[in-house]
Design an enzyme around this catalytic site. Structure first.
Site, PDB file in Angstrom:
ATOM      1  N   HIS A  66       0.852  -1.195   0.000  1.00  0.00           N
ATOM      2  CA  HIS A  66       0.000   0.000   0.000  1.00  0.00           C
ATOM      3  C   HIS A  66       0.884   1.240   0.000  1.00  0.00           C
ATOM      4  O   HIS A  66       1.716   1.436   0.879  1.00  0.00           O
ATOM      5  CB  HIS A  66      -0.932  -0.010   1.217  1.00  0.00           C
ATOM      6  CG  HIS A  66      -2.010  -1.026   1.123  1.00  0.00           C
ATOM      7  ND1 HIS A  66      -2.434  -1.780   2.197  1.00  0.00           N
ATOM      8  CD2 HIS A  66      -2.737  -1.437   0.055  1.00  0.00           C
ATOM      9  CE1 HIS A  66      -3.398  -2.596   1.804  1.00  0.00           C
ATOM     10  NE2 HIS A  66      -3.604  -2.402   0.507  1.00  0.00           N
ATOM     11  N   GLU A  69       1.725   3.796   2.997  1.00  0.00           N
ATOM     12  CA  GLU A  69       2.245   3.248   4.246  1.00  0.00           C
ATOM     13  C   GLU A  69       3.775   3.274   4.222  1.00  0.00           C
ATOM     14  O   GLU A  69       4.440   2.244   4.162  1.00  0.00           O
ATOM     15  CB  GLU A  69       1.673   1.839   4.452  1.00  0.00           C
ATOM     16  CG  GLU A  69       0.148   1.882   4.524  1.00  0.00           C
ATOM     17  CD  GLU A  69      -0.556   0.536   4.417  1.00  0.00           C
ATOM     18  OE1 GLU A  69      -1.790   0.517   4.288  1.00  0.00           O
ATOM     19  OE2 GLU A  69       0.125  -0.520   4.453  1.00  0.00           O
ATOM     20  N   ARG A 124      -3.395   4.721  -1.958  1.00  0.00           N
ATOM     21  CA  ARG A 124      -3.263   3.372  -1.369  1.00  0.00           C
ATOM     22  C   ARG A 124      -3.023   2.303  -2.440  1.00  0.00           C
ATOM     23  O   ARG A 124      -2.195   1.403  -2.246  1.00  0.00           O
ATOM     24  CB  ARG A 124      -4.543   3.049  -0.599  1.00  0.00           C
ATOM     25  CG  ARG A 124      -4.719   1.584  -0.159  1.00  0.00           C
ATOM     26  CD  ARG A 124      -6.061   1.384   0.533  1.00  0.00           C
ATOM     27  NE  ARG A 124      -6.429   0.009   0.769  1.00  0.00           N
ATOM     28  CZ  ARG A 124      -6.223  -0.638   1.928  1.00  0.00           C
ATOM     29  NH1 ARG A 124      -5.621  -0.038   2.933  1.00  0.00           N
ATOM     30  NH2 ARG A 124      -6.608  -1.891   2.083  1.00  0.00           N
ATOM     31  N   HIS A 194       2.665  -3.607   6.765  1.00  0.00           N
ATOM     32  CA  HIS A 194       1.715  -2.518   6.510  1.00  0.00           C
ATOM     33  C   HIS A 194       1.803  -1.490   7.635  1.00  0.00           C
ATOM     34  O   HIS A 194       2.540  -1.650   8.604  1.00  0.00           O
ATOM     35  CB  HIS A 194       0.283  -3.062   6.507  1.00  0.00           C
ATOM     36  CG  HIS A 194      -0.053  -3.960   5.362  1.00  0.00           C
ATOM     37  ND1 HIS A 194      -0.977  -3.636   4.394  1.00  0.00           N
ATOM     38  CD2 HIS A 194       0.406  -5.189   5.016  1.00  0.00           C
ATOM     39  CE1 HIS A 194      -1.074  -4.613   3.522  1.00  0.00           C
ATOM     40  NE2 HIS A 194      -0.243  -5.569   3.872  1.00  0.00           N
ATOM     41  N   GLU A 268       0.843  -4.580  11.171  1.00  0.00           N
ATOM     42  CA  GLU A 268       0.476  -3.164  11.075  1.00  0.00           C
ATOM     43  C   GLU A 268       1.415  -2.420  12.002  1.00  0.00           C
ATOM     44  O   GLU A 268       1.340  -2.573  13.219  1.00  0.00           O
ATOM     45  CB  GLU A 268      -0.977  -2.940  11.515  1.00  0.00           C
ATOM     46  CG  GLU A 268      -2.032  -3.372  10.534  1.00  0.00           C
ATOM     47  CD  GLU A 268      -2.382  -2.278   9.534  1.00  0.00           C
ATOM     48  OE1 GLU A 268      -1.496  -1.905   8.759  1.00  0.00           O
ATOM     49  OE2 GLU A 268      -3.528  -1.817   9.528  1.00  0.00           O
TER      50      GLU A 268
HETATM   51  N1  LIG Z   1      -5.750 -10.624   4.478  1.00  0.00           N
HETATM   52  C1  LIG Z   1      -5.656  -9.359   5.015  1.00  0.00           C
HETATM   53  N2  LIG Z   1      -4.789  -9.136   6.016  1.00  0.00           N
HETATM   54  C2  LIG Z   1      -4.659  -7.902   6.548  1.00  0.00           C
HETATM   55  C3  LIG Z   1      -5.431  -6.843   6.097  1.00  0.00           C
HETATM   56  C4  LIG Z   1      -5.275  -5.472   6.696  1.00  0.00           C
HETATM   57  C5  LIG Z   1      -4.613  -4.491   5.726  1.00  0.00           C
HETATM   58  C6  LIG Z   1      -4.242  -3.249   6.498  1.00  0.00           C
HETATM   59 SE1  LIG Z   1      -3.787  -1.715   5.468  1.00  0.00          SE
HETATM   60  C7  LIG Z   1      -5.562  -4.137   4.569  1.00  0.00           C
HETATM   61  O1  LIG Z   1      -6.619  -3.557   4.796  1.00  0.00           O
HETATM   62  O2  LIG Z   1      -5.207  -4.496   3.430  1.00  0.00           O
HETATM   63  C8  LIG Z   1      -6.313  -7.044   5.036  1.00  0.00           C
HETATM   64  C9  LIG Z   1      -6.433  -8.308   4.502  1.00  0.00           C
HETATM   65 CL1  LIG Z   1      -7.503  -8.605   3.181  1.00  0.00          CL
HETATM   66 ZN   LIG Z   2      -1.846  -1.780   4.180  1.00  0.00          ZN
HETATM   67 ZN   LIG Z   3      -3.025  -0.562   7.293  1.00  0.00          ZN
END
Ligand SMILES: Nc1ncc(C[C@H](C[SeH])C(=O)O)cc1Cl
Ligand SMILES: [Zn+2]
Ligand SMILES: [Zn+2]
Ligand SMILES: [Zn+2]
Length: 306
Positions: A66, A69, A124, A194, A268
């Site tokens: 992303h 980040e 993002r 992330h 995170e």
């Molecule tokens: N499998 C996953 N694991 C962590 C997340 C959280 C991240 C945080 Se930016 C997101 O929203 O893509 C989202 C998904 Cl789909």
């Molecule tokens: Zn992320």
């Molecule tokens: Zn995040």
């Protein structure tokens, strides 16, 4: 302040990748795993200890999926230099690099990262364009083949969590999936970095179901969070993504898990929201030290199990 306590532009990072591989040619190899939508290279650094061991296990760390980040690519750079500079000095690092190869992808979404430096700091997604809309970008962490585009993702190209036209429709996601498919027998641990929120997450995010080794992953995340709390007096939440953050399909960690990489986590990093994605450079060192502690803790336990 050191190079590693500043954020770096995309061009800077490409220069750093090649310089680091040249400076440490005995421990670092650069692997081109594919290219982005705008044809920028996706480089993986392969870190190996100097001890040759038969059928070595491996760990994968991707950063910058992303674009906004920024602490994530900063961690990948920081982690690589830390590992190279403390190899044969720090026992944990030496043991980690002697027992497994480490694949590091510093910027998984280079087009988006560049865009945050030139145009929109809060971007993002990647920068692919779709035929049926003049909105740009797919959320690469909704583009993997894990309950793709069900609840928690969107099929509208203008949305921040747009899942793309089909699973692995995006070249960045396809490149990572191809690499992991061809290395699935050696890669035992998957980490995706992330921000923000200070959480150590593991599958599933795409469903409320618990993975078979849920208890083990919970324990690994809990132990890592405890170490961060003890050493740095900072609180990280931990648990299965669906319960701890939100239900969301198409994520890379869920997909890696289903591929057979049963130690799969999404970190995170800092902070809790005071600065959010705009984490000041003065916070880079602390955030990276906390993340390193979690990586070492999980790597010691996770990758040692057969
Ligand atoms: N499998 C996953 N694991 C962590 C997340 C959280 C991240 C945080 Se930016 C997101 O929203 O893509 C989202 C998904 Cl789909
Ligand atoms: Zn992320
Ligand atoms: Zn995040
Ligand atoms: Zn060096």
């Amino acid at each position: 302040t050191s190079y590693y306590e500043r954020y770096h532009s995309l061009g800077d990072i490409y220069y750093w990748i090649n310089k680091t591989a040249q400076e440490h040619s005995d421990m670092v190899k650069v692997i081109l795993i594919g290219s982005s939508y705008e044809k920028r290279p996706l480089y993986v650094l392969k870190l190996s200890g100097r001890q040759e061991r038969a059928e070595k296990r491996a760990m994968w760390i991707d950063c910058g999926i992303h674009a906004r980040e920024w602490i994530s690519p900063a961690f990948c750079l920081w982690f690589v230099q830390y590992s190279l500079n403390f190899y044969n000095q720090n026992n944990d690092i030496t043991e980690m690099l002697n027992s497994m190869d480490i694949y590091v992808l510093p910027v998984m979404n280079p087009d988006g990262y560049k865009y945050t430096w030139t145009t929109n700091r809060m971007w993002r997604k990647n920068r692919s364009s779709s035929k049926e809309s003049n909105c740009v970008g797919t959320d690469l962490n909704r583009n993997f083949d894990a309950n793709w585009c069900t609840k928690g993702a969107s099929n509208r190209p203008c949305d921040e969590i747009y899942c793309g036209q089909f699973p692995e429709s995006e070249p960045e996601a396809e490149a990572v999936a191809n690499f992991l498919r061809s290395h699935k027998n050696s890669v035992k641990l998957y980490l995706s970095i992330h921000s923000y929120g200070q959480m150590l997450l593991f599958p599933y995010s795409c469903s409320n179901e618990e993975v078979p080794n849920h208890a083990e992953l919970f324990e690994l995340a809990q132990e890592a969070a405890m170490k961060i709390r003890r050493h740095y007096r900072n609180n990280y939440k931990y648990g299965a993504s669906a319960k701890t953050i939100y239900l969301a399909p198409g994520g890379s960690d869920d997909w890696a898990y289903n591929l057979g990489i049963h130690y799969s986590f999404t970190f995170e990093l800092e902070d809790r929201g005071r600065y959010g994605f705009l984490l000041p450079p003065s916070f880079i060192s602390k955030a990276c030290n906390e993340a390193l502690l979690a990586v070492k803790s999980i790597a010691r336990r996770g990758a040692s199990n057969r």
